[in-house]
Structures are given as structure tokens and as C-alpha cells.
Design a protein around this motif. Structure first.
Motif, short mmCIF file in Angstrom:
data_model
loop_
_atom_site.label_atom_id
_atom_site.label_comp_id
_atom_site.label_asym_id
_atom_site.label_seq_id
_atom_site.Cartn_x
_atom_site.Cartn_y
_atom_site.Cartn_z
N VAL A 1 47.76 62.00 32.93
CA VAL A 1 46.68 62.01 31.93
C VAL A 1 45.68 63.12 32.26
N VAL A 2 45.30 63.22 33.54
CA VAL A 2 44.28 64.22 33.91
C VAL A 2 44.85 65.64 33.75
N ALA A 3 46.09 65.83 34.19
CA ALA A 3 46.69 67.17 34.03
C ALA A 3 46.67 67.56 32.55
N ALA A 4 47.04 66.62 31.68
CA ALA A 4 47.07 66.92 30.24
C ALA A 4 45.66 67.18 29.71
N ARG A 5 44.69 66.34 30.08
CA ARG A 5 43.32 66.53 29.57
C ARG A 5 42.74 67.87 30.02
N LEU A 6 43.10 68.29 31.25
CA LEU A 6 42.54 69.55 31.76
C LEU A 6 43.43 70.75 31.45
N GLY A 7 44.56 70.51 30.81
CA GLY A 7 45.45 71.61 30.42
C GLY A 7 46.12 72.28 31.60
N LYS A 8 46.45 71.49 32.63
CA LYS A 8 47.12 72.06 33.82
C LYS A 8 48.53 71.47 33.95
N GLU A 9 49.37 72.14 34.76
CA GLU A 9 50.77 71.69 34.88
C GLU A 9 50.90 70.38 35.64
N ALA A 10 50.04 70.19 36.65
CA ALA A 10 50.24 69.05 37.55
C ALA A 10 48.90 68.61 38.11
N ALA A 11 48.88 67.41 38.72
CA ALA A 11 47.63 66.90 39.29
C ALA A 11 47.95 65.96 40.44
N LEU A 12 46.97 65.76 41.30
CA LEU A 12 47.15 64.95 42.50
C LEU A 12 45.93 64.06 42.68
N TYR A 13 46.18 62.75 42.85
CA TYR A 13 45.10 61.78 43.07
C TYR A 13 44.74 61.78 44.55
N VAL A 14 43.45 61.86 44.85
CA VAL A 14 42.99 61.88 46.24
C VAL A 14 41.77 60.96 46.38
N PRO A 15 41.43 60.59 47.64
CA PRO A 15 40.34 59.62 47.79
C PRO A 15 38.96 60.13 47.41
N SER A 16 38.69 61.42 47.55
CA SER A 16 37.30 61.88 47.34
C SER A 16 37.25 63.30 46.79
N GLY A 17 36.06 63.63 46.27
CA GLY A 17 35.84 64.99 45.78
C GLY A 17 35.90 66.00 46.91
N THR A 18 35.45 65.60 48.07
CA THR A 18 35.50 66.50 49.23
C THR A 18 36.95 66.84 49.55
N MET A 19 37.81 65.81 49.59
CA MET A 19 39.22 66.10 49.90
C MET A 19 39.83 66.99 48.82
N SER A 20 39.49 66.71 47.58
CA SER A 20 40.07 67.48 46.47
C SER A 20 39.68 68.96 46.57
N ASN A 21 38.39 69.22 46.80
CA ASN A 21 37.94 70.61 46.96
C ASN A 21 38.61 71.27 48.16
N GLN A 22 38.66 70.54 49.26
CA GLN A 22 39.19 71.15 50.48
C GLN A 22 40.69 71.39 50.38
N LEU A 23 41.40 70.53 49.67
CA LEU A 23 42.83 70.78 49.45
C LEU A 23 43.01 72.04 48.59
N ALA A 24 42.09 72.22 47.62
CA ALA A 24 42.18 73.42 46.77
C ALA A 24 42.00 74.68 47.62
N LEU A 25 41.04 74.63 48.54
CA LEU A 25 40.83 75.79 49.41
C LEU A 25 42.06 76.02 50.29
N LYS A 26 42.53 74.94 50.90
CA LYS A 26 43.64 75.08 51.85
C LYS A 26 44.92 75.54 51.16
N ALA A 27 45.13 75.06 49.93
CA ALA A 27 46.37 75.41 49.21
C ALA A 27 46.35 76.84 48.66
#
Ligand SMILES: Cc1ncc(COP(=O)(O)O)c(C=O)c1O
Length: 355
Positions: free
Chosen positions: A56-82
Motif C-alpha cells: 500500500v505504501v509503495a503504491a501511495r508513494l509511487g515507488k517500486e517497493a517498500a520495507l516496514y521498519v521499527p522507527s523513522g531513525t532506522m528507516s532514514n539510516q537504512l536509506a543512507l546505508k543502502a
């Protein structure tokens, strides 16, 4: 507004908590949805509710894929690391959450060098970024990633002008760099501006959104991007201990929030505007446009912020110190219009810092 009956006032013997929009408790409807969630084992990849949330989130944001994570901090940091290699340069605004409030994680987890660009109002422009990007020179960390924050927390919930974001996206991509959005409160930009979530996200390679801010879920963020970036983030999520098992119980709260508690953000925005316009005190001022749900009060006088916080607490109002001379209030779904009036009365009757 489905699922959002008008709030009753916070009981008089309970504090009105405007420290953040993260303090909200799950509503009865949300708890029911969590209890009814179909679950699997998300580390084994078969939790149907997590899969649905990600889709649902990938579709709403118009992206190919998405990943559920525990926190905004982890999400941001995964984006940097990836999207970086150790030694790369990452450019962001000086008040960015990724720089200020994520425990120094970019240096520890990704080994990147941050270049933080001060701006008057938190609104980065392409010329600011262009001037901060390192040249192609062996002495310098090679630029890899630019990060924006929309809405911008430290700037008072400001919405970044979309034309400038589009311009930044084009220029960043023309240089072969990537663009990440800390969209912890992208929902608020969407509701206040009327722009579609996919349009707001289009200039970015990766977007992080949070369900525990404003939307009222107890836990959870989602990183959305292209499939390769999400595949990399997925490996790092496991490495950091962010793989959760029957996480569908939590994902169900996020899906409920998206369906029932997104439109009601308008009410928080209205409450923030009421606070800003109703402030009537010679030592207090809101010096930023209140675009969404965040109100930063500038407090005059030495120690004025601490004195104001103590006064508010005495009146049953919780707010957050936000640096010297600054106090932040965020109306949220726990509060009614009557509560907002009580908060205003508490602010306007502060005796002052006495100097
Ligand atoms: C703009 C912004 N980004 C990221 C985060 C981090 O979210 P979390 O507290 O879920 O780690 C926050 C938290 O308040 C935030 O305001």
C-alpha cells in the motif's frame, strides 16, 4: 472523516500533552484492527499484513517497493546505508533530524561525511546544495546523496516548496547523485498542500514515512524506493536487529491509521494555527509560518524557556524545550478544541521569566 469522532476534552486532572505528535495512544478502532490482524513471520517474509502495508505504501508513494521498519531513525539510516559507501559525502540541512537527532548514526553505521548547510528557515535550495557539494578532487569525500526533510521539524513543520524540490531532484540526478526524503511528516505536507503523496515523492529515490507521528500508530515507519535499494535495505535491517516476527499486529495499526486518521490531520493543523494566532504575550512569539501541526514559540529572557515549561506544567500542559529560548508544541489526536483553548490560556498567563 471516517473513524475520527470529535475528541472529548482531556480530563482536567490529566496533562494536555503537546510535547510531540508521537505521544498519542492507539484508539479503540485501531486496537480492534490490531487484534484482528492476520500475521505470519515477517523475517521469513510471510506476514500478510506487513506485506499489505508495504504494498500500500509503495503504491501511495509511487515507488517500486517498500520495507516496514521499527522507527523513522532506522528507516532514514537504512536509506543512507543502502545508497552510500563509507567515505562518501552526504549533504543535508543543518537542522535535519538525520544530523541532529539520530545519535550520530551516519558516521557510525555508514561511515559517511555529513555536510550540513545552515539556512534561515530550514528550506534548502539547489544553489545552497550546489555550493556544498564537494568537487571531483582526490582531497574530498565524493558526493553521493542529498537528504531533504518534508515537513521540516526544527523549522516548525514547514512544507518545502515543491517547485524547488523538483529543481533539486533534476540537478542532483543530473550529477549522478541520489536524493532521499525524511518524510516522517510527509502526510502533513500532503494534507496541507493538497498535493498527491506520489507527486510529493516523485523527485526522490527513497522516501521514509512514519506512522507514529500524527497518524497515531504506536510503532513503525516505512522506507520506499526502487527494488534494488529496498533489497539492500532489507539486508541491513536484519543486520541491525530490525527484523520482527508477527509484526502484522503493528502493521495493522499503520494500515488503520492511513485509512482512518490521515484526513483528521487537518484538525491538528487548525489547532496549531489557533495556538499561533491566539498567542498574546509580550515575551512570546511564533516567528515561523505555521504550515502544519508544529508551533515553535520563541521565548524572551534568560532562562525564559525553562520558566515557561515549568509554568505550563503547573497548568497541566506538557511542551518540549527546543533549544535555548525555544519551546515546541504539537497539537495531536489526543486533543479537542477545548484543550487548545486551555493551552492558550496557560501560555498567555505566563508571568514572564522575570528578567
Ligand atoms: C523529521 C523526523 N525524522 C525522523 C524521526 C525519527 O523517528 P523515530 O522517533 O521513529 O526514530 C523524527 C522523530 O520525531 C522526526 O521528527
Amino acid at each position: 472523516m471516517p473513524g475520527s469522532a470529535p475528541r472529548s476534552d482531556v480530563p482536567i486532572d490529566m496533562p494536555i500533552d503537546m510535547r510531540s505528535d508521537t505521544v498519542t495512544k492507539p484508539t479503540p478502532g485501531m486496537i480492534k484492527a490490531m487484534m484482528a490482524a492476520e500475521v505470519g513471520d515477517d523475517v521469513l517474509g510471510d506476514d500478510p499484513t506487513v506485506i499489505r502495508l508495504q504494498d500500500v505504501v509503495a503504491a501511495r508513494l509511487g515507488k517500486e517497493a517498500a520495507l516496514y521498519v521499527p522507527s523513522g531513525t532506522m528507516s532514514n539510516q537504512l536509506a543512507l546505508k543502502a545508497q552510500t559507501q563509507p567515505g562518501d559525502q552526504v549533504v543535508l540541512e543543518d537542522g535535519a533530524h538525520i544530523y541532529r537527532y539520530e545519535g550520530g548514526a551516519p558516521g557510525v553505521l555508514s561511515g559517511v561525511q555529513l555536510t550540513c548547510v545552515p539556512t534561515a528557515a530550514g528550506l534548502l535550495t539547489w544553489p545552497d546544495i550546489a555550493a556544498a557539494l564537494n568537487p571531483d578532487n582526490v582531497h574530498c569525500a565524493p558526493p553521493a546523496l542529498v537528504c531533504l526533510e518534508n515537513t521540516h521539524n526544527r523549522a516548525g513543520g514547514r512544507i518545502l516548496p515543491q517547485e524547488e524540490i523538483v529543481r533539486i531532484g533534476q540537478a542532483v540526478h543530473a550529477r549522478g547523485l541520489r536524493l532521499h526524503l525524511d518524510g516522517a511528516r510527509l502526510w502533513h505536507a500532503h494534507i496541507a498542500s493538497g498535493l498527491d503523496l506520489a507527486d510529493l515523492s516523485a523527485p526522490f529515490d527513497s522516501v521514509s514515512v512514519c506512522f507514529s507521528k500524527g497518524l497515531g500508530a504506536p510503532v513503525g515507519s516505512v522506507l520506499a524506493a526502487d527494488r534494488d535499494t529496498i533489497a539492500r535495505a532489507y539486508r541491513f535491517r536484519k543486520m541491525l536487529g530490525g527484523g520482527m516476527r508477527q509484526a502484522g499486529i503493528l502493521a495493522a495499526a499503520c494500515l488503520y491509521a492511513l485509512e482512518h486518521q490521515l484526513q483528521r490531520l487537518r484538525e491538528d493543523h487548525r489547532h496549531a494555527a489557533v495556538l499561533a494566532t491566539g498567542l498574546d504575550h509580550p515575551d512570546l512569539a511564533v516567528n515561523h509560518p505555521v504550515d502544519t501541526n508544529i508551533v515553535i514559540v520563541d521565548v524572551a529572557g534568560d532562562g525564559g524557556d525553562e520558566s515557561l515549561l515549568a509554568h505550563l506544567a503547573g497548568q497541566g500542559v506538557l511542551a518540549l524545550g527546543f533549544g535555548p529560548g525555544r519551546v515546541r508544541l504539537i497539537p495531536n489526536l489526543e486533543q479537542s478544541r477545548g484543550d487548545v483553548d486551555r493551552v492558550l490560556a496557560a501560555l498567555n498567563t505566563w508571568p514572564g521569566s522575570g528578567n
